[in-house]
Design a protein around this motif. Sequence first.
Motif, PDB file in Angstrom:
ATOM      1  N   PHE A  71       0.843  -1.183   0.000  1.00 43.60           N
ATOM      2  CA  PHE A  71       0.000   0.000   0.000  1.00 43.60           C
ATOM      3  C   PHE A  71       0.881   1.236   0.000  1.00 43.60           C
ATOM      4  CE2 PHE A  71      -2.598  -3.217   2.189  1.00 43.60           C
ATOM      5  CZ  PHE A  71      -3.710  -3.202   1.379  1.00 43.60           C
ATOM      6  N   LYS A  73       1.691   5.196   1.067  1.00 42.07           N
ATOM      7  CA  LYS A  73       1.518   5.941   2.319  1.00 42.07           C
ATOM      8  C   LYS A  73       0.148   6.616   2.332  1.00 42.07           C
ATOM      9  CE  LYS A  73       5.099   7.557   4.157  1.00 42.07           C
ATOM     10  NZ  LYS A  73       6.325   8.215   4.544  1.00 42.07           N
ATOM     11  N   GLU A  75      -2.613   5.629   0.729  1.00 43.29           N
ATOM     12  CA  GLU A  75      -3.651   4.606   0.930  1.00 43.29           C
ATOM     13  C   GLU A  75      -3.702   4.197   2.398  1.00 43.29           C
ATOM     14  OE1 GLU A  75      -3.496   2.414  -3.447  1.00 43.29           O
ATOM     15  OE2 GLU A  75      -2.089   1.811  -1.878  1.00 43.29           O
ATOM     16  N   SER A  76      -2.535   4.063   3.014  1.00 40.08           N
ATOM     17  CA  SER A  76      -2.470   3.697   4.428  1.00 40.08           C
ATOM     18  C   SER A  76      -3.146   4.749   5.297  1.00 40.08           C
ATOM     19  CB  SER A  76      -1.012   3.528   4.866  1.00 40.08           C
ATOM     20  OG  SER A  76      -0.386   2.517   4.122  1.00 40.08           O
ATOM     21  N   ILE A 105      -4.014  -5.257   7.294  1.00 33.06           N
ATOM     22  CA  ILE A 105      -3.415  -4.240   6.421  1.00 33.06           C
ATOM     23  C   ILE A 105      -2.084  -3.779   7.006  1.00 33.06           C
ATOM     24  CG2 ILE A 105      -3.656  -1.849   5.626  1.00 33.06           C
ATOM     25  CD1 ILE A 105      -6.690  -2.482   5.279  1.00 33.06           C
ATOM     26  N   ARG A 106      -2.074  -3.512   8.313  1.00 36.54           N
ATOM     27  CA  ARG A 106      -0.817  -3.092   8.949  1.00 36.54           C
ATOM     28  C   ARG A 106       0.262  -4.159   8.795  1.00 36.54           C
ATOM     29  NH1 ARG A 106      -4.529  -0.758  12.689  1.00 36.54           N
ATOM     30  NH2 ARG A 106      -4.198   1.486  12.886  1.00 36.54           N
ATOM     31  N   LEU A 109       2.183  -3.836   5.639  1.00 32.94           N
ATOM     32  CA  LEU A 109       2.935  -2.597   5.416  1.00 32.94           C
ATOM     33  C   LEU A 109       4.419  -2.772   5.714  1.00 32.94           C
ATOM     34  CD1 LEU A 109       0.568   0.009   7.112  1.00 32.94           C
ATOM     35  CD2 LEU A 109       0.816  -0.445   4.669  1.00 32.94           C
ATOM     36  N   ASP A 113       6.218   2.488   6.971  1.00 34.25           N
ATOM     37  CA  ASP A 113       4.818   2.901   6.857  1.00 34.25           C
ATOM     38  C   ASP A 113       4.031   2.568   8.130  1.00 34.25           C
ATOM     39  OD1 ASP A 113       5.224   3.970   4.340  1.00 34.25           O
ATOM     40  OD2 ASP A 113       4.730   2.083   3.322  1.00 34.25           O
ATOM     41  N   LYS A 114       4.369   1.447   8.779  1.00 35.37           N
ATOM     42  CA  LYS A 114       3.738   1.122  10.059  1.00 35.37           C
ATOM     43  C   LYS A 114       4.058   2.210  11.081  1.00 35.37           C
ATOM     44  CE  LYS A 114       4.141  -3.833   9.534  1.00 35.37           C
ATOM     45  NZ  LYS A 114       4.730  -5.070  10.010  1.00 35.37           N
ATOM     46  N   LEU A 117       2.028   5.368  10.374  1.00 32.02           N
ATOM     47  CA  LEU A 117       0.640   5.268  10.837  1.00 32.02           C
ATOM     48  C   LEU A 117       0.566   5.386  12.350  1.00 32.02           C
ATOM     49  CD1 LEU A 117      -1.230   2.559   8.737  1.00 32.02           C
ATOM     50  CD2 LEU A 117      -1.252   5.027   8.522  1.00 32.02           C
TER      51      LEU A 117
END
Length: 180
Positions: A71, A73, A75-76, A105-106, A109, A113-114, A117
């Motif tokens: 995904f 950034k 989209e996240s 979803i996480r 990533l 990206d995790k 978020l």
Amino acid sequence: MNCLDRISALLVQLQSRPVVKASEMAERFGVSLRTIYRDINTLSEAGIPVCGNSGIGYSLVEGYRLPSLMFTKEESMAFLTAEKIMEQLTDSQNSNYFCQGMDKIRAALRTVDKDYLYEMGDAIAVYKSRSVRESLPNLLQIILSSIKDKLVIEIDYTNADENKSKRALEAVGVSYSHPN
């Protein structure tokens, strides 16, 4: 949208829907039907088992699964925003289902990206505009099940004048209108 991005997006559509119509994809991506046919052919040549029926659409062979997709950034962040909305504006069971999906979803990533978020989590807040009835904490799930199973729901109704009655409802959809 360049060719590679379009083919990747087409593959995502094939993974997420039972049938993908070429005409819908052509309109969505702003290309000709012939371009979509070439894109489908490109996927087939790459070893993706795409089935097609004239007039019906395309699908992936039953049971075929692709590895997790990455995904962006953006989209996240959209998922994180949706999670915040779901926590506040839906019933507890639906919110739990969404949170379980968000965990998946996480998991897909990249670490950077995790972390992004996690850092942004407190920057997004959604507040309820009115209290939610806890007497029916899973009302949305009841309605969604009735739509799927084509069942009638019986409710106790109280109008603005406090007159009470029983009503039989046949739900055909769910919508949400946010007051401005």
